[in-house]
Design an enzyme around this catalytic site. Structure first.
Site, PDB file in Angstrom:
ATOM      1  N   ARG A  29       0.850  -1.205   0.000  1.00  0.00           N
ATOM      2  CA  ARG A  29       0.000   0.000   0.000  1.00  0.00           C
ATOM      3  C   ARG A  29       0.879   1.246   0.000  1.00  0.00           C
ATOM      4  NH1 ARG A  29      -1.499   0.712   6.314  1.00  0.00           N
ATOM      5  NH2 ARG A  29       0.331  -0.455   6.814  1.00  0.00           N
ATOM      6  N   CYS A  50      24.967  13.837  33.359  1.00  0.00           N
ATOM      7  CA  CYS A  50      24.462  12.459  33.314  1.00  0.00           C
ATOM      8  C   CYS A  50      24.534  11.804  34.693  1.00  0.00           C
ATOM      9  CB  CYS A  50      25.287  11.655  32.314  1.00  0.00           C
ATOM     10  SG  CYS A  50      24.967   9.890  32.398  1.00  0.00           S
ATOM     11  N   CYS A  53      27.215   8.755  34.603  1.00  0.00           N
ATOM     12  CA  CYS A  53      28.651   8.935  34.367  1.00  0.00           C
ATOM     13  C   CYS A  53      29.425   8.849  35.695  1.00  0.00           C
ATOM     14  CB  CYS A  53      28.915  10.286  33.687  1.00  0.00           C
ATOM     15  SG  CYS A  53      28.762  10.233  31.887  1.00  0.00           S
ATOM     16  N   ASP A  76      17.398   4.162  42.429  1.00  0.00           N
ATOM     17  CA  ASP A  76      16.963   5.164  43.405  1.00  0.00           C
ATOM     18  C   ASP A  76      15.443   5.347  43.397  1.00  0.00           C
ATOM     19  OD1 ASP A  76      19.647   5.953  44.280  1.00  0.00           O
ATOM     20  OD2 ASP A  76      19.873   6.769  42.253  1.00  0.00           O
ATOM     21  N   HIS A 113      30.100   7.551  28.354  1.00  0.00           N
ATOM     22  CA  HIS A 113      28.721   7.988  28.128  1.00  0.00           C
ATOM     23  C   HIS A 113      28.207   7.626  26.735  1.00  0.00           C
ATOM     24  CE1 HIS A 113      25.290  10.603  28.978  1.00  0.00           C
ATOM     25  NE2 HIS A 113      25.421  11.103  27.767  1.00  0.00           N
ATOM     26  N   ASN A 153      16.415  -0.890  27.936  1.00  0.00           N
ATOM     27  CA  ASN A 153      15.578  -0.013  27.108  1.00  0.00           C
ATOM     28  C   ASN A 153      16.518   0.920  26.407  1.00  0.00           C
ATOM     29  OD1 ASN A 153      13.094  -0.961  28.014  1.00  0.00           O
ATOM     30  ND2 ASN A 153      13.103   0.442  29.749  1.00  0.00           N
ATOM     31  N   GLY A 159      11.414   5.075  25.902  1.00  0.00           N
ATOM     32  CA  GLY A 159      11.229   5.680  27.216  1.00  0.00           C
ATOM     33  C   GLY A 159      12.498   5.854  28.017  1.00  0.00           C
ATOM     34  N   SER A 161      15.456   7.683  29.497  1.00  0.00           N
ATOM     35  CA  SER A 161      15.718   9.088  29.770  1.00  0.00           C
ATOM     36  C   SER A 161      17.180   9.406  29.461  1.00  0.00           C
ATOM     37  CB  SER A 161      15.419   9.341  31.242  1.00  0.00           C
ATOM     38  OG  SER A 161      15.923   8.261  32.016  1.00  0.00           O
ATOM     39  N   HIS A 164      23.306   7.083  28.189  1.00  0.00           N
ATOM     40  CA  HIS A 164      24.473   6.379  28.735  1.00  0.00           C
ATOM     41  C   HIS A 164      24.163   4.874  28.752  1.00  0.00           C
ATOM     42  CE1 HIS A 164      28.110   6.659  31.484  1.00  0.00           C
ATOM     43  NE2 HIS A 164      27.869   5.364  31.339  1.00  0.00           N
ATOM     44  N   HIS A 166      23.288   1.400  29.485  1.00  0.00           N
ATOM     45  CA  HIS A 166      22.996   0.753  30.771  1.00  0.00           C
ATOM     46  C   HIS A 166      21.824  -0.195  30.601  1.00  0.00           C
ATOM     47  CE1 HIS A 166      19.974   3.933  30.565  1.00  0.00           C
ATOM     48  NE2 HIS A 166      19.265   3.254  31.442  1.00  0.00           N
ATOM     49  N   GLN A 168      18.681  -2.428  33.121  1.00  0.00           N
ATOM     50  CA  GLN A 168      18.044  -2.517  34.422  1.00  0.00           C
ATOM     51  C   GLN A 168      17.874  -3.972  34.808  1.00  0.00           C
ATOM     52  OE1 GLN A 168      14.872   0.038  35.559  1.00  0.00           O
ATOM     53  NE2 GLN A 168      14.899   1.118  33.594  1.00  0.00           N
ATOM     54  N   HIS A 296      17.337 -17.563  26.384  1.00  0.00           N
ATOM     55  CA  HIS A 296      17.257 -16.788  25.144  1.00  0.00           C
ATOM     56  C   HIS A 296      17.071 -15.312  25.470  1.00  0.00           C
ATOM     57  CE1 HIS A 296      13.077 -17.808  26.199  1.00  0.00           C
ATOM     58  NE2 HIS A 296      12.730 -16.678  25.608  1.00  0.00           N
ATOM     59  N   LYS A 311       5.872   1.486  14.946  1.00  0.00           N
ATOM     60  CA  LYS A 311       4.650   0.686  15.035  1.00  0.00           C
ATOM     61  C   LYS A 311       3.979   0.956  16.375  1.00  0.00           C
ATOM     62  CE  LYS A 311       3.186  -4.150  15.349  1.00  0.00           C
ATOM     63  NZ  LYS A 311       2.102  -4.046  14.355  1.00  0.00           N
ATOM     64  N   TYR A 316      -7.130  -3.005  16.541  1.00  0.00           N
ATOM     65  CA  TYR A 316      -7.339  -4.454  16.537  1.00  0.00           C
ATOM     66  C   TYR A 316      -6.349  -5.149  17.470  1.00  0.00           C
ATOM     67  CZ  TYR A 316      -8.114  -9.153  14.760  1.00  0.00           C
ATOM     68  OH  TYR A 316      -8.416 -10.484  14.666  1.00  0.00           O
ATOM     69  N   GLU A 317      -5.139  -4.598  17.524  1.00  0.00           N
ATOM     70  CA  GLU A 317      -4.093  -5.242  18.330  1.00  0.00           C
ATOM     71  C   GLU A 317      -4.369  -5.153  19.823  1.00  0.00           C
ATOM     72  OE1 GLU A 317      -0.830  -3.096  16.250  1.00  0.00           O
ATOM     73  OE2 GLU A 317      -0.398  -5.138  15.625  1.00  0.00           O
ATOM     74  N   GLN A 323      -0.641  -7.741  14.976  1.00  0.00           N
ATOM     75  CA  GLN A 323      -0.673  -7.900  13.532  1.00  0.00           C
ATOM     76  C   GLN A 323       0.589  -7.297  12.950  1.00  0.00           C
ATOM     77  OE1 GLN A 323      -1.164  -5.136  11.259  1.00  0.00           O
ATOM     78  NE2 GLN A 323      -1.310  -6.407   9.429  1.00  0.00           N
TER      79      GLN A 323
HETATM   80  P1  H2U Z   1      15.908   3.631  31.758  1.00  0.00           P
HETATM   81  O1  H2U Z   1      16.815   2.434  31.564  1.00  0.00           O
HETATM   82  O2  H2U Z   1      14.511   3.337  31.311  1.00  0.00           O
HETATM   83  O3  H2U Z   1      16.496   4.891  31.190  1.00  0.00           O
HETATM   84  O4  H2U Z   1      15.843   3.889  33.328  1.00  0.00           O
HETATM   85  C1  H2U Z   1      16.929   4.339  34.100  1.00  0.00           C
HETATM   86  C2  H2U Z   1      16.662   4.001  35.536  1.00  0.00           C
HETATM   87  O5  H2U Z   1      17.570   4.743  36.353  1.00  0.00           O
HETATM   88  C3  H2U Z   1      15.262   4.345  36.007  1.00  0.00           C
HETATM   89  O6  H2U Z   1      14.641   3.162  36.450  1.00  0.00           O
HETATM   90  C4  H2U Z   1      16.921   5.086  37.545  1.00  0.00           C
HETATM   91  C5  H2U Z   1      15.474   5.329  37.157  1.00  0.00           C
HETATM   92  O7  H2U Z   1      14.634   5.023  38.231  1.00  0.00           O
HETATM   93  N1  H2U Z   1      17.586   6.269  38.118  1.00  0.00           N
HETATM   94  C6  H2U Z   1      18.251   6.157  39.338  1.00  0.00           C
HETATM   95  O8  H2U Z   1      18.231   5.089  39.942  1.00  0.00           O
HETATM   96  N2  H2U Z   1      18.938   7.230  39.835  1.00  0.00           N
HETATM   97  C7  H2U Z   1      18.973   8.453  39.244  1.00  0.00           C
HETATM   98  O9  H2U Z   1      19.633   9.346  39.723  1.00  0.00           O
HETATM   99  C8  H2U Z   1      18.187   8.715  38.037  1.00  0.00           C
HETATM  100  C9  H2U Z   1      17.532   7.509  37.396  1.00  0.00           C
HETATM  101 ZN    ZN Z   2      26.841   9.323  31.219  1.00  0.00          ZN
END
Ligand code: H2U
Ligand code: ZN
Length: 338
Positions: A29, A50, A53, A76, A113, A153, A159, A161, A164, A166, A168, A296, A311, A316-317, A323
């Site tokens: 399409r 940051c 850092c 935190d 960073h 992420n 999402g 923020s 750098h 990293h 979780q 995995h 996406k 529908y999803e 889909q």
């Molecule tokens: P992301 O991976 O989605 O960016 O999340 C970063 C995490 O870092 C987020 O769960 C934590 C936030 O709570 N964070 C701290 O633990 N200390 C900070 O000073 C800022 C962010």
């Molecule tokens: Zn950094």
């Protein structure tokens, strides 16, 4: 005659037992509104603003050490807390709630960073793999924790923020929804067939090759037959391992290598730092052996056809089933060619 490359069909996800709708004919399409971004600004090696850092102050008031490789700290703003008292609520079987203790941590991949997985020296990425194994074992050995989820992420679209590099780690008292679905499928397969679902699947994909994206001695990277996200991939260990802690020394290097190859392909796909959520699925840490589990990782990237067109799971999803338009085979071929 039915044509799998053109005609609408649905595919079964052997890991979750759910169906995905595939509509390949829709890729023909007309498409308008595609906007390509200009070249992205190169981020600095150190960012004084940051919170990840080395040497910088975090939002919670703690100061990061002057770390040289990986660095782990308790989140935190943790979504789960270890000291949560155990409590259950049940109102007529209709309103049910349970307290949920857990541990949340953040793991910085490197002091730099701007150093992404794709660009990291292999020896440094190997240290990240070692840190994952350590965290899985340490947190998992806590009798109050039944599941440890390691995930990254990447990108504002997912999402994050902070760019750098990293990941979780969230860990719970209970085994979460997605993991439970995969566990049920793997256990049922083992029960019925006396074999491992993902060992059989990896072997099939390895011989068919049409959905393979990359591979090395220890891992396959493929677009699953049942992928939902356009460029979704899965990393599967060739050897049957229930968790990341079972990786041999060379397999740890193999994992670092396949992660690097796949993320580099992603970055080349639309010429941008490719956004995604990546995470490992493995044996719960509830003390059982879990021979059904096969280690995995899933990459779930939101981008559809360019750096800016994503996406959305809507309509529908949300109401019925996910889909996709481009077939997993076409997506794999595009990623393979890069
Ligand atoms: P992301 O991976 O989605 O960016 O999340 C970063 C995490 O870092 C987020 O769960 C934590 C936030 O709570 N964070 C701290 O633990 N200390 C900070 O000073 C800022 C962010
Ligand atoms: Zn950094």
């Amino acid at each position: 005659m039915f044509d799998w490359k053109q005609d609408p069909h649905r595919r079964w996800n052997a890991l979750t037992g759910e169906w995905v709708l595939v509509s390949p004919h829709r890729t023909q399409r007309p498409w308008q509104g595609q906007v390509e971004p200009g070249p992205a600004a190169v981020p600095p090696e150190y960012d004084p603003q940051c919170y990840l850092c080395p040497g910088n102050l975090r939002a919670g008031g703690a100061r990061n050490p002057d770390y040289a490789h990986t660095f782990v700290f308790d989140n935190d703003f943790a979504a789960l807390r270890p000291a949560t008292p155990v409590e259950r609520f049940d109102r007529g079987g209709l309103l049910i709630a349970e307290s949920e203790p857990g541990i949340c941590r953040v793991l910085c991949f490197s002091p730099r960073h701007n150093l992404t997985i794709a660009a990291m020296p292999p020896a440094d990425l190997r240290k990240v793999v070692d840190a994952w194994v350590e965290q899985y074992l340490e947190i998992g050995s806590n009798p109050a924790i039944d599941y440890v989820q390691i995930f990254e992420n990447r990108g504002a679209m997912m999402g994050t923020s902070n760019l750098h590099p990293h990941c979780q780690i969230w860990s719970n008292r209970t085994v979460p929804n997605e993991v439970l679905k995969e566990q049920a499928s793997q256990a049922a397969w083992r029960e019925r067939r006396g074999a491992c679902l993902l060992c059989e699947y990896a072997e099939l994909e390895s011989s068919q090759r049409g959905r393979l994206v990359d591979e090395n001695e220890d891992f396959l990277a493929l677009v699953p037959f049942w992928a939902v996200w356009p460029f979704e991939t899965m990393l599967v260990s060739r050897r049957h391992l229930s968790g990341i802690d079972g990786l041999s020394d060379t397999e740890r290097n193999g994992l670092a290598n396949i992660l690097q190859r796949v993320t580099a392909r992603y970055d080349r796909l639309f010429g941008v730092p490719f956004p995604y959520t990546m995470g490992f699925h493995q044996r719960p840490t509830d003390g059982a052996e879990h021979p059904e589990w096969h280690l995995h990782a899933h990459f779930y990237p939101p981008l559809l056809r360019s750096a800016t067109v994503r996406k959305f799971m809507v309509g529908y999803e949300m109401l019925c089933a996910p889909q996709r338009d481009i077939t997993p085979e076409d997506a794999a071929a595009r990623l393979r060619e890069l």
